[in-house]
Design a protein around this motif. Sequence first.
Motif, short mmCIF file in Angstrom:
data_model
loop_
_atom_site.label_atom_id
_atom_site.label_comp_id
_atom_site.label_asym_id
_atom_site.label_seq_id
_atom_site.Cartn_x
_atom_site.Cartn_y
_atom_site.Cartn_z
N ASN A 82 -84.39 113.93 -19.93
CA ASN A 82 -83.64 113.53 -21.13
C ASN A 82 -82.14 113.61 -20.91
OD1 ASN A 82 -85.86 112.86 -22.64
ND2 ASN A 82 -86.06 114.89 -23.58
N LYS A 83 -81.69 114.61 -20.16
CA LYS A 83 -80.26 114.73 -19.88
C LYS A 83 -79.78 113.55 -19.04
CE LYS A 83 -76.73 117.84 -18.16
NZ LYS A 83 -76.40 119.11 -17.56
N LYS A 85 -81.22 110.58 -18.91
CA LYS A 85 -81.27 109.39 -19.79
C LYS A 85 -80.02 109.33 -20.67
CE LYS A 85 -86.27 108.88 -20.12
NZ LYS A 85 -87.45 108.91 -21.00
N TYR A 86 -79.61 110.49 -21.17
CA TYR A 86 -78.42 110.57 -22.01
C TYR A 86 -77.19 110.10 -21.24
CZ TYR A 86 -74.91 112.73 -25.08
OH TYR A 86 -73.86 112.95 -25.91
N SER A 89 -77.46 106.31 -20.41
CA SER A 89 -77.24 105.50 -21.61
C SER A 89 -75.77 105.40 -21.95
CB SER A 89 -78.01 106.10 -22.79
OG SER A 89 -79.39 106.08 -22.55
N ILE A 90 -75.08 106.53 -21.87
CA ILE A 90 -73.64 106.52 -22.17
C ILE A 90 -72.88 105.69 -21.14
CG2 ILE A 90 -71.57 107.98 -22.20
CD1 ILE A 90 -73.21 110.06 -23.70
N ILE A 158 -76.02 107.10 -29.68
CA ILE A 158 -76.48 107.90 -28.53
C ILE A 158 -75.76 109.24 -28.51
CG2 ILE A 158 -76.41 108.05 -26.01
CD1 ILE A 158 -76.91 105.00 -26.00
N GLY A 162 -78.66 111.26 -29.32
CA GLY A 162 -79.28 111.21 -28.00
C GLY A 162 -79.84 109.81 -27.75
N PRO A 163 -80.33 109.57 -26.52
CA PRO A 163 -80.84 108.23 -26.20
C PRO A 163 -82.11 107.95 -26.99
CG PRO A 163 -81.27 109.74 -24.40
CD PRO A 163 -80.43 110.49 -25.39
#
Length: 179
Positions: A82-83, A85-86, A89-90, A158, A162-163
């Motif tokens: 998840n980190k 992906k975050y 995404s940014i 986001i 979060g994503p």
Amino acid sequence: MIKLIQKYFNQTSKIIAATLLAALFVTFLIQIFSRYVLNSPFGWTLELCRILWVWIVFFCCAFLVREKDHVKFNLIYSGSSNKSKYIMSIISCLAIILIMGWALLPTFDYIDWMKMRKTSTVRFPLTGEKIKLSYIFSIYGVFMVSLILYYIWKLKGIIKNGPTNSDNEKDKLRSIVKY
């Protein structure tokens, strides 16, 4: 109130897109008729089909095509934490915002420059004047602005939430394969 405006805007966009597609289809039929029945093809039909196609592509991409409708190669993204992906995404949102923002003014400058050129055969129905190419390519400027605004809005979401993982890829794959 915002939902009502959004719904009205979406419906209006769909009507405009359908009208553009209908005009393209009718123009294409006229082109076929003039070529194969009259044995004298109209030159304006081919140019109008091209103009309508440009407008359909960029108008629909600006206002109707959802991000989930695009083909994605997200193997790395899907398999990431998840980190990660975050961060991805940014970075991707910022890249699109910065690159499209960097190209925005030169694009508007080019669209403005195109006002010197006009279509070869297509004319405004009411005035009979040839259409400036800046009018035709202005839809690309609209597309760029809408893309930048969308990714600014997405980046804000986001950072705040979060994503988004709208489709759980594993569950989706399981339902397709049924294993």
